[in-house]
Design an enzyme around this catalytic site. Structure first.
Site, PDB file in Angstrom:
ATOM      1  N   SER A 150      86.548   7.808  28.700  1.00 13.45           N
ATOM      2  CA  SER A 150      86.961   6.717  26.945  1.00 13.45           C
ATOM      3  C   SER A 150      88.255   6.928  27.703  1.00 13.45           C
ATOM      4  O   SER A 150      88.828   7.155  28.283  1.00 13.45           O
ATOM      5  CB  SER A 150      86.688   7.987  25.934  1.00 13.45           C
ATOM      6  OG  SER A 150      87.354   7.425  24.896  1.00 13.45           O
ATOM      7  N   TYR A 163      89.320  16.305  21.963  1.00 12.26           N
ATOM      8  CA  TYR A 163      88.410  14.597  22.785  1.00 12.26           C
ATOM      9  C   TYR A 163      88.710  14.498  24.282  1.00 12.26           C
ATOM     10  O   TYR A 163      88.998  14.039  24.862  1.00 12.26           O
ATOM     11  CB  TYR A 163      87.812  14.265  21.404  1.00 12.26           C
ATOM     12  CG  TYR A 163      87.324  13.149  22.042  1.00 12.26           C
ATOM     13  CD1 TYR A 163      85.843  13.610  22.879  1.00 12.26           C
ATOM     14  CD2 TYR A 163      87.470  11.680  22.350  1.00 12.26           C
ATOM     15  CE1 TYR A 163      85.198  12.381  23.207  1.00 12.26           C
ATOM     16  CE2 TYR A 163      87.262  10.933  22.660  1.00 12.26           C
ATOM     17  CZ  TYR A 163      85.876  11.104  22.797  1.00 12.26           C
ATOM     18  OH  TYR A 163      84.766  10.029  23.747  1.00 12.26           O
TER      19      TYR A 163
END
Length: 255
Positions: A150, A163
């Site tokens: 990501s 995250y």
């Protein structure tokens, strides 16, 4: 290159029941690969397998919770038993739970570490010997391991601390593994998307989900198929070409 560059290859895709994983499985099947679909939702896996069969491809559903090491090993072995080998591994399974540290729970952090990190390690550890074997014995003379990362692995933002930790750690793991497997002809790559229209935001709290949707309201979000295209590009290159990392943003995205 033939019309189906992955003809005869076997791929395993985690998180294949929806979103990027399902789109990737369909795309790899279109390129000629037989695909093992790994996730926890058997009904969704069966639907993706059915969709692939209708398009003339071949896929098998492998229901597994790969956060458990034994089940990850079983998923790889099931793939070998049913499809015969393993040429491509796409580590796509993941979860995004965004909240400031003050307002989150340790359980949310543990869920992200369990799926985004531990599960990836479990399936990779089980798969690597078979990828090495495939690279040395297949007509392609190369195997591929693609980790879906990501943009959070590059740029941390408020509310995404853990995250971002999981994705930046994934990036470091990918680069180290790439160097380790160079001599084995196993290419290791990371694909880092942002602003993709998937179910990922459905796991967020109402307030955080609404804020995330407002952030991307003014842009045309990426589709899962866009990321599947990128993964397909990586794994269909001739063996002399290794795409180590690919960063993918929406065309209108400024951050």
């Amino acid at each position: 290159m033939s019309e189906q560059p992955l003809d005869g290859a076997i791929a395993l895709v985690t998180g294949a029941s929806s979103g990027i994983g399902a789109a990737t499985a369909r795309r790899l099947a279109r390129e000629g690969a037989a695909v093992a679909l790994v996730a926890r939702r058997r009904d969704r896996l069966d639907q993706v397998a059915s969709d692939i069969a209708k398009l003339g491809g071949h896929a098998v559903a492998v229901e597994a919770d790969i956060t458990e090491p034994e089940r990850a090993e079983d998923a790889v072995q099931d793939t070998l038993d049913r499809l015969g080998r393993l040429d491509i591994l796409v580590n796509n399974a993941g979860i995004m739970l965004l909240n400031p540290a003050l307002h989150t729970t340790i359980e949310e952090w543990d869920r992200m570490i369990s799926l985004n990190v531990a599960a990836l390690l479990h399936i990779t550890h089980a798969a690597v010997p078979h990828l090495i074997y495939a690279a040395s014995t297949s007509p392609r003379q190369v195997a591929d391991l693609v980790n879906v990362s990501s943009t959070a692995g590059r740029a941390s933002r408020p509310g995404s601390s853990v995250y971002a930790l999981t994705k930046s750690g994934l990036n470091a793991f990918t680069e180290s593994l790439r160097q380790e497997l160079l001599s084995e002809r196993v290419r290791v790559s990371a694909v880092a998307p942002d602003a993709v229209d998937t179910e990922l935001v459905n796991h967020l709290s109402d307030t955080t989900r609404d804020a995330a949707r407002r952030q991307i309201a003014g842009i045309e979000a990426l589709r899962p198929e866009d990321i599947a295209d990128a993964i397909s590009y990586i794994v269909t290159r001739e063996r002399r070409v290794a795409v180590n990392e690919m960063l993918i943003r929406a065309g209108d995205q400024a951050w």
